[in-house]
Design a protein around this motif. Sequence first.
Motif, PDB file in Angstrom:
ATOM      1  N   LYS A  22       0.830  -1.202   0.000  1.00 41.18           N
ATOM      2  CA  LYS A  22       0.000   0.000   0.000  1.00 41.18           C
ATOM      3  C   LYS A  22       0.867   1.256   0.000  1.00 41.18           C
ATOM      4  N   THR A  23       1.927   1.264   0.773  1.00 41.82           N
ATOM      5  CA  THR A  23       2.818   2.412   0.849  1.00 41.82           C
ATOM      6  C   THR A  23       3.463   2.688  -0.498  1.00 41.82           C
ATOM      7  N   ILE A  24       3.944   1.677  -1.141  1.00 45.01           N
ATOM      8  CA  ILE A  24       4.595   1.849  -2.443  1.00 45.01           C
ATOM      9  C   ILE A  24       3.594   2.358  -3.469  1.00 45.01           C
ATOM     10  N   ILE A  25       2.382   1.841  -3.462  1.00 47.48           N
ATOM     11  CA  ILE A  25       1.359   2.310  -4.393  1.00 47.48           C
ATOM     12  C   ILE A  25       1.068   3.789  -4.176  1.00 47.48           C
ATOM     13  N   TYR A  26       0.916   4.178  -2.929  1.00 45.63           N
ATOM     14  CA  TYR A  26       0.634   5.586  -2.632  1.00 45.63           C
ATOM     15  C   TYR A  26       1.783   6.487  -3.071  1.00 45.63           C
ATOM     16  N   ILE A  27       2.983   6.081  -2.773  1.00 44.08           N
ATOM     17  CA  ILE A  27       4.146   6.894  -3.120  1.00 44.08           C
ATOM     18  C   ILE A  27       4.256   7.064  -4.629  1.00 44.08           C
ATOM     19  N   THR A  28       4.031   6.001  -5.378  1.00 39.66           N
ATOM     20  CA  THR A  28       4.145   6.112  -6.833  1.00 39.66           C
ATOM     21  C   THR A  28       3.006   6.939  -7.416  1.00 39.66           C
ATOM     22  N   ALA A  29       1.858   6.987  -6.753  1.00 35.02           N
ATOM     23  CA  ALA A  29       0.728   7.756  -7.271  1.00 35.02           C
ATOM     24  C   ALA A  29       0.854   9.237  -6.948  1.00 35.02           C
ATOM     25  N   TYR A  30       1.409   9.582  -5.798  1.00 36.86           N
ATOM     26  CA  TYR A  30       1.414  10.967  -5.355  1.00 36.86           C
ATOM     27  C   TYR A  30       2.789  11.628  -5.327  1.00 36.86           C
ATOM     28  N   THR A  31       3.788  10.950  -5.792  1.00 40.18           N
ATOM     29  CA  THR A  31       5.104  11.563  -5.900  1.00 40.18           C
ATOM     30  C   THR A  31       5.600  11.387  -7.317  1.00 40.18           C
ATOM     31  N   LYS A  32       6.761  11.904  -7.607  1.00 41.09           N
ATOM     32  CA  LYS A  32       7.317  11.812  -8.954  1.00 41.09           C
ATOM     33  C   LYS A  32       8.226  10.604  -9.100  1.00 41.09           C
ATOM     34  N   MET A  33       8.051   9.630  -8.266  1.00 37.30           N
ATOM     35  CA  MET A  33       8.871   8.434  -8.361  1.00 37.30           C
ATOM     36  C   MET A  33       8.427   7.581  -9.541  1.00 37.30           C
ATOM     37  N   GLN A  34       9.349   6.802 -10.034  1.00 39.17           N
ATOM     38  CA  GLN A  34       9.029   5.907 -11.136  1.00 39.17           C
ATOM     39  C   GLN A  34       8.125   4.799 -10.613  1.00 39.17           C
ATOM     40  N   SER A  35       7.229   4.348 -11.454  1.00 32.01           N
ATOM     41  CA  SER A  35       6.252   3.372 -10.983  1.00 32.01           C
ATOM     42  C   SER A  35       6.735   1.934 -11.070  1.00 32.01           C
ATOM     43  N   ASP A  36       7.786   1.688 -11.830  1.00 36.51           N
ATOM     44  CA  ASP A  36       8.273   0.318 -11.928  1.00 36.51           C
ATOM     45  C   ASP A  36       9.597   0.188 -11.201  1.00 36.51           C
ATOM     46  N   GLY A  37       9.904  -1.010 -10.828  1.00 38.28           N
ATOM     47  CA  GLY A  37      11.158  -1.237 -10.129  1.00 38.28           C
ATOM     48  C   GLY A  37      10.949  -1.640  -8.686  1.00 38.28           C
ATOM     49  N   ILE A  38      12.036  -1.717  -7.979  1.00 39.81           N
ATOM     50  CA  ILE A  38      12.013  -2.120  -6.574  1.00 39.81           C
ATOM     51  C   ILE A  38      12.410  -0.919  -5.732  1.00 39.81           C
ATOM     52  N   TYR A  39      11.730  -0.738  -4.613  1.00 38.56           N
ATOM     53  CA  TYR A  39      11.981   0.369  -3.708  1.00 38.56           C
ATOM     54  C   TYR A  39      12.430  -0.178  -2.363  1.00 38.56           C
ATOM     55  N   ILE A  40      13.324   0.549  -1.733  1.00 38.31           N
ATOM     56  CA  ILE A  40      13.744   0.203  -0.377  1.00 38.31           C
ATOM     57  C   ILE A  40      13.186   1.280   0.536  1.00 38.31           C
ATOM     58  N   ILE A  41      12.475   0.866   1.585  1.00 38.85           N
ATOM     59  CA  ILE A  41      11.947   1.804   2.568  1.00 38.85           C
ATOM     60  C   ILE A  41      12.702   1.574   3.870  1.00 38.85           C
ATOM     61  N   ILE A  42      13.357   2.646   4.355  1.00 42.63           N
ATOM     62  CA  ILE A  42      14.160   2.551   5.568  1.00 42.63           C
ATOM     63  C   ILE A  42      13.543   3.472   6.615  1.00 42.63           C
ATOM     64  N   ALA A  43      13.080   2.902   7.712  1.00 40.45           N
ATOM     65  CA  ALA A  43      12.539   3.691   8.819  1.00 40.45           C
ATOM     66  C   ALA A  43      13.681   3.989   9.788  1.00 40.45           C
ATOM     67  N   ILE A 113      -5.265   4.716   1.462  1.00 38.22           N
ATOM     68  CA  ILE A 113      -5.024   3.743   0.405  1.00 38.22           C
ATOM     69  C   ILE A 113      -6.203   3.644  -0.565  1.00 38.22           C
ATOM     70  N   ASP A 114      -7.428   3.854  -0.098  1.00 37.70           N
ATOM     71  CA  ASP A 114      -8.570   3.807  -1.007  1.00 37.70           C
ATOM     72  C   ASP A 114      -8.490   4.926  -2.036  1.00 37.70           C
ATOM     73  N   ASP A 115      -8.095   6.124  -1.596  1.00 37.19           N
ATOM     74  CA  ASP A 115      -7.919   7.236  -2.530  1.00 37.19           C
ATOM     75  C   ASP A 115      -6.819   6.932  -3.529  1.00 37.19           C
ATOM     76  N   VAL A 116      -5.768   6.285  -3.041  1.00 30.67           N
ATOM     77  CA  VAL A 116      -4.653   5.926  -3.914  1.00 30.67           C
ATOM     78  C   VAL A 116      -5.117   4.953  -4.987  1.00 30.67           C
ATOM     79  N   ASN A 117      -5.871   3.941  -4.587  1.00 28.85           N
ATOM     80  CA  ASN A 117      -6.364   2.962  -5.557  1.00 28.85           C
ATOM     81  C   ASN A 117      -7.244   3.627  -6.610  1.00 28.85           C
ATOM     82  N   ASN A 118      -8.116   4.536  -6.188  1.00 31.78           N
ATOM     83  CA  ASN A 118      -8.959   5.248  -7.146  1.00 31.78           C
ATOM     84  C   ASN A 118      -8.112   6.078  -8.100  1.00 31.78           C
TER      85      ASN A 118
END
Length: 127
Positions: A22-43, A113-118
Amino acid sequence: MEFILNTIFWTLALYGLFEIIKTIIYITAYTKMQSDGIYIIIAVKNQEEKIEGFLRSILFKILYGKEDYLKNVIVADLKSTDKTKEIAKKLSKEYDCLKVLNWRECKDIIDNIDDVNNELHKIQKNT
């Protein structure tokens, strides 16, 4: 008893995987990140002394290694009280593949996430 523990373990593991997706989907929808590929999320939280070396090590492996399919490294700051976030932001200016978010932005990603999916469906229909 073992069955119950295994069921709980796998349920939590699947829930965690779902949250990451869900996080990756949201980030790709609302940021300028590329939609394909692998992302690393570091907290991170209060890692002022270690964060620069750690991120440079990761970024070096990505930029000069064979990880061509890796698109972005996302640093999610969990309300650090030291200079962790500032150091990560400084590095994000040097490396285009590094993005810095705060914990609230990550929470918003999950909560909306629902807004992101829409939005993703709209984007897909327009392409």
